[in-house]
Design an enzyme around this catalytic site. Structure first.
Site, PDB file in Angstrom:
ATOM      1  N   TYR A 146       0.811  -1.096  -0.119  1.00  0.00           N
ATOM      2  CA  TYR A 146       0.045   0.110  -0.116  1.00  0.00           C
ATOM      3  C   TYR A 146       0.869   1.077  -0.098  1.00  0.00           C
ATOM      4  CZ  TYR A 146      -3.462   3.503   1.577  1.00  0.00           C
ATOM      5  OH  TYR A 146      -4.124   4.614   1.540  1.00  0.00           O
ATOM      6  N   ASP A 241       9.342   2.982  -0.217  1.00  0.00           N
ATOM      7  CA  ASP A 241       8.265   3.789   0.659  1.00  0.00           C
ATOM      8  C   ASP A 241       8.421   3.290   1.938  1.00  0.00           C
ATOM      9  OD1 ASP A 241       6.222   4.306   1.752  1.00  0.00           O
ATOM     10  OD2 ASP A 241       4.597   3.463   0.675  1.00  0.00           O
ATOM     11  N   LYS A 269       4.316   9.696   8.588  1.00  0.00           N
ATOM     12  CA  LYS A 269       3.923   9.017  10.092  1.00  0.00           C
ATOM     13  C   LYS A 269       5.093   9.497  11.329  1.00  0.00           C
ATOM     14  CE  LYS A 269       0.927   5.457   8.402  1.00  0.00           C
ATOM     15  NZ  LYS A 269       1.160   4.711   7.176  1.00  0.00           N
TER      16      LYS A 269
HETATM   17  C1  LIG Z   1       0.382   4.931   5.751  1.00  0.00           C
HETATM   18  C2  LIG Z   1       1.188   4.813   4.478  1.00  0.00           C
HETATM   19  C3  LIG Z   1       1.209   5.669   3.298  1.00  0.00           C
HETATM   20  C4  LIG Z   1       0.209   6.607   3.235  1.00  0.00           C
HETATM   21  O1  LIG Z   1       0.304   7.640   4.043  1.00  0.00           O
HETATM   22  P1  LIG Z   1      -0.739   8.839   4.402  1.00  0.00           P
HETATM   23  O2  LIG Z   1      -0.291   9.712   5.412  1.00  0.00           O
HETATM   24  O3  LIG Z   1      -1.947   7.881   5.066  1.00  0.00           O
HETATM   25  O4  LIG Z   1      -1.354   9.278   3.393  1.00  0.00           O
HETATM   26  C5  LIG Z   1       1.825   5.302   2.311  1.00  0.00           C
HETATM   27  N1  LIG Z   1       2.661   4.360   2.315  1.00  0.00           N
HETATM   28  C6  LIG Z   1       2.760   3.563   3.372  1.00  0.00           C
HETATM   29  C7  LIG Z   1       3.781   2.154   3.437  1.00  0.00           C
HETATM   30  C8  LIG Z   1       1.995   3.470   4.446  1.00  0.00           C
HETATM   31  O5  LIG Z   1       2.123   2.780   5.577  1.00  0.00           O
END
Ligand SMILES: *Cc1c(COP(=O)(O)O)cnc(C)c1O
Length: 429
Positions: A146, A241, A269
């Site tokens: 994701y 990511d 995050k």
């Molecule tokens: C949470 C997450 C996202 C998206 O981040 P948001 O701040 O919710 O838009 C993208 N990539 C990874 C791996 C994530 O865990």
């Protein structure tokens, strides 16, 4: 079915009148465990309290950001102090410079970094940058990873191993999804085939460094190295990511643990200290393609927001102490060994993946190679465990596809209390 308190239920009914599904992000609706969510009005340390006054030991930490626990004084004090001088300027501020310098110092592959306001923005911008830099259109992503909800990344595997992706959401044009090739994770042959077929058109591979949004799946030995070498060989970029893993699994995230330098990294995050934030960075020659220096457009009204930068910096300073990452590993290892004992005593088939403060328990005998294995676990057992724990004051993720998080505010006593609840609940399953 189990349920939450009356005030939560009343709020959820009211929420559903004016908010789609009653929530501002789908997983919060508890659809994967069949029930209704509770509403939280305050939290401190390892615990959250719902509007009915019930407290829970929390293993979500706002889905990753709250690595110091809830409402840590270092962050709340920082926010109070900084807010007195203004909450947003739309003009450069000193905190942005310190944040950029900190990220570049901690993550060797990052020479320059651009801040934004969410992980979704970070990955979306990284993809645009990779396409602009390579002047190629196709990207590769992996099934079960994701990367937020931008159009190019809300794409599912098409039918047939090498077909192009199909929209994974209504509203994503098929013509966008066609430019995203979706491959199975941990499958070197599929990757080799895709590059053999159209390597000269592929701008980048984007990968969750350790996939943590469809269970917590770890790369097979050599898989990440293959991503690095195959992209180099074909003139494509490698995008890590690390929105979830960055600054959680160590100062340099998974790339530090795996000793691997991606071309672009995405963060979010933990670097916002609980405020909305995202970032993407990499080699200067790539980052210099961004506006205003280069032709790739990217912008944001609240990007580099002083409150988010200051809160994030306060959090990173705590993590850099000897009481930071080593302590998270200690807590994680304690929890892991306890959980293994509980599961083995029960004799129930299970798999447990854990790195540092991230963990995921699977009710299956299958080796967890990718999302295909995750979905084949016993989801009914998961639901029973979730509700059993929730009733006894333990809040695990309300979905079998999420990772659990331990924070620095958790104590061994919290973990042991949690383990004995899990043991109780499991014994009734
Ligand atoms: C949470 C997450 C996202 C998206 O981040 P948001 O701040 O919710 O838009 C993208 N990539 C990874 C791996 C994530 O865990």
């Amino acid at each position: 079915m189990d349920s939450v308190g009356p005030l939560s239920r009343k709020l959820f009914a009211a929420a559903k009148e004016h908010i789609p599904g009653g929530v501002n992000s789908p997983v919060r609706a508890f659809r994967n465990v069949g029930g209704e969510p509770f509403f939280v009005h305050k939290a401190a340390g390892s615990r959250i309290e719902d509007v009915d006054g019930k407290t829970y030991i929390d293993y979500i930490g706002s889905w990753g950001p709250n690595i110091l626990g809830h409402a840590p004084v270092v962050i709340t004090n920082t926010i109070h102090e900084v807010a007195k001088n203004g909450v947003s300027f739309g003009i450069p501020n000193p905190f942005e410079v310190e944040m950029a310098r900190t990220i570049c110092n901690w993550v060797p592959s990052v020479e320059k970094v651009r801040m934004c306001s969410s992980g979704t923005e970070a990955t979306m911008s990284a993809i645009r940058l990779a396409r602009g830099y390579t002047k190629r259109d196709f990207i590769i992503k992996f099934d079960g990873c994701y990367h937020g909800h931008s159009d190019s990344l809300l794409v599912a595997a098409g039918s047939g191993a090498l077909t192009h992706g199909e929209p994974d959401s209504a509203g994503v044009p098929a013509s966008f999804a066609e430019k995203t090739i979706v491959l199975p994770y941990n499958h070197p042959e599929a990757l080799e085939k895709a590059f053999a077929k159209q390597g000269e058109q592929i701008a980048a591979i984007i990968v969750e460094s350790y996939p943590a949004n469809a269970g917590f799946v770890l790369p097979q030995p050599g898989f990440l190295d293959l991503l690095r070498s195959i992209t180099k060989r074909h003139g494509a970029l490698l995008i890590f990511d690390e929105v979830m893993t960055g600054f959680r699994l160590g100062k340099a995230g998974v790339q530090g643990l795996e000793n691997l330098d991606p071309d672009i990294s995405c963060f979010g995050k933990v670097i916002g200290g609980g405020l909305p934030v995202g970032a993407f960075g990499g080699l200067a020659k790539i980052m210099n393609q961004l506006a205003p220096d280069g032709p790739v457009y990217q912008a944001g009204t609240l990007s580099g927001n002083p409150l988010a930068m200051a809160a994030g910096l306060a959090q990173l300073k705590e993590l850099a102490k000897p009481s930071g990452y080593p302590r998270l590993e200690e807590l994680g290892a304690h929890f892991e060994s306890g959980l293994r004992q509980v599961m083995e005593a029960k004799g129930m088939p299970y798999r447990l993946n854990r790195v540092g403060s991230m963990f995921c328990l699977f009710f299956t005998q299958r080796e967890i190679i990718n999302v295909d294995d995750v979905v084949k676990q016993d989801l009914e057992i998961f639901k029973k465990l979730f509700w059993g724990c929730l009733n006894k004051g333990i809040y695990l993720a309300p979905s079998p596809y999420e990772t659990g998080f331990i924070s620095l505010a958790h104590t061994e006593a919290d973990l042991d209390d949690t383990l004995s609840v899990i043991e109780d609940v499991i014994s009734t399953i």
